[in-house]
Write an enzyme that holds these catalytic residues in place. Structure first.
Site, short mmCIF file in Angstrom:
data_model
loop_
_atom_site.label_atom_id
_atom_site.label_comp_id
_atom_site.label_asym_id
_atom_site.label_seq_id
_atom_site.Cartn_x
_atom_site.Cartn_y
_atom_site.Cartn_z
N TYR A 65 40.98 32.75 41.60
CA TYR A 65 41.72 33.92 42.05
C TYR A 65 42.21 33.79 43.48
CZ TYR A 65 39.95 36.34 37.90
OH TYR A 65 39.68 36.71 36.61
N GLU B 91 40.86 31.74 34.00
CA GLU B 91 41.08 33.09 34.55
C GLU B 91 41.96 32.98 35.78
OE1 GLU B 91 37.84 35.68 35.43
OE2 GLU B 91 36.78 35.24 33.56
N TRP C 18 43.88 36.73 33.26
CA TRP C 18 42.78 37.69 33.10
C TRP C 18 43.29 39.08 33.46
CZ3 TRP C 18 38.25 37.57 30.79
CH2 TRP C 18 37.38 38.64 30.99
N GLU D 44 35.07 46.38 34.56
CA GLU D 44 34.93 45.29 35.53
C GLU D 44 33.59 45.35 36.26
OE1 GLU D 44 35.96 41.86 37.57
OE2 GLU D 44 36.84 42.77 35.79
N TRP D 45 32.58 44.70 35.70
CA TRP D 45 31.29 44.58 36.32
C TRP D 45 30.81 45.92 36.88
CZ3 TRP D 45 28.53 39.86 36.60
CH2 TRP D 45 29.21 38.78 36.02
#
Length: 236
Positions: A104, A176, A210, A217-218
């Site tokens: 990312y 991702e 992704w 998200e977590w």
């Protein structure tokens, strides 16, 4: 990590012996890969970048390709770092058909070998180094809603080229990549950087964004936006 790598190797060994010839499948592993750049134009920070990659990327991949943990880790941790028995080394080494890459962003690294050096509230971490997204108050790339996820397209090319060189151009997949709020920009710039790496010879077999739909998200739940499609239950 030691037990995870052994578990991975056992699964690969089982699959290759019983199923791979019939099914034609492959097994890889996916580290979360930040690319790192030296905070200062100094040799100590350049070496800190190497340590950051060793502790956060090569710790996963080196044993599966070479059968040993990175020397940068062994030099710092000594006997604190686990060792593989000869039998385990034979099992682990080569238990990889491809490398998956969750990438990312890119961050700065500062050497902390001889000092405590928290930057912007960050704490020194393994490898006697400090990681931050800021230099002289300026972010390394466009900041986003996710801490340490800055938009830094050049990091994609650097990541792929680093793994290409270190692991003898093993097949790679980008598994991702995306930053909410910058989707079109990320696709255009990150894929352009990826294309440059491919044109330079990197054996990249595929790219996965992704994610298709906004996801849980977590610890952030649905407060952090990801996904090509945003879901309708979000508060506006």
């Amino acid at each position: 990590m030691h037990n995870m790598l052994l578990s991975h190797a056992m699964a690969v060994d089982l699959y290759r012996k019983l199923y791979q010839a019939k099914q034609g499948g492959q097994i890889g592993i996916i580290p979360f890969v930040f690319m790192y750049e030296p905070l200062r134009d100094e040799e100590c920070d350049i070496q800190a970048v190497n340590r950051a990659l060793a502790f956060y990327v090569c710790w996963v991949l080196d044993p599966l390709v070479f059968g040993e943990h990175p020397q940068d880790m062994r030099h710092i941790l000594g006997d604190q770092l686990t060792r593989f028995s000869p039998e385990e080394k034979d099992l682990v080494k080569g238990s990889l058909d491809f490398i998956g890459i969750n990438h990312y962003s890119t961050l700065y690294v500062k050497d902390c070998t001889f000092e405590a050096c928290p930057l912007g509230g960050d704490r020194p971490i393994l490898g006697f180094l400090n990681i931050t997204g800021m230099r002289d108050g300026i972010p390394i790339g466009d900041p986003t809603a996710v801490a340490r996820f800055f938009v830094v397209p050049r990091g994609m090319e650097k990541t792929v080229n680093y793994l290409k060189i270190r692991y003898h151009n093993m097949p790679m997949f980008i598994t991702e990549n995306e930053i909410r709020g910058y989707t079109k920009y990320v696709f255009r710039t990150y894929l352009a950087a990826l294309l440059r790496a491919i044109r330079e010879g990197a054996d990249v077999r595929g790219y996965f964004e992704w994610t298709l739909m906004d996801n849980f998200e977590w610890l952030n739940g649905y407060n952090t936006l990801f996904g090509l499609l945003l879901c309708g239950w979000r508060d506006t």
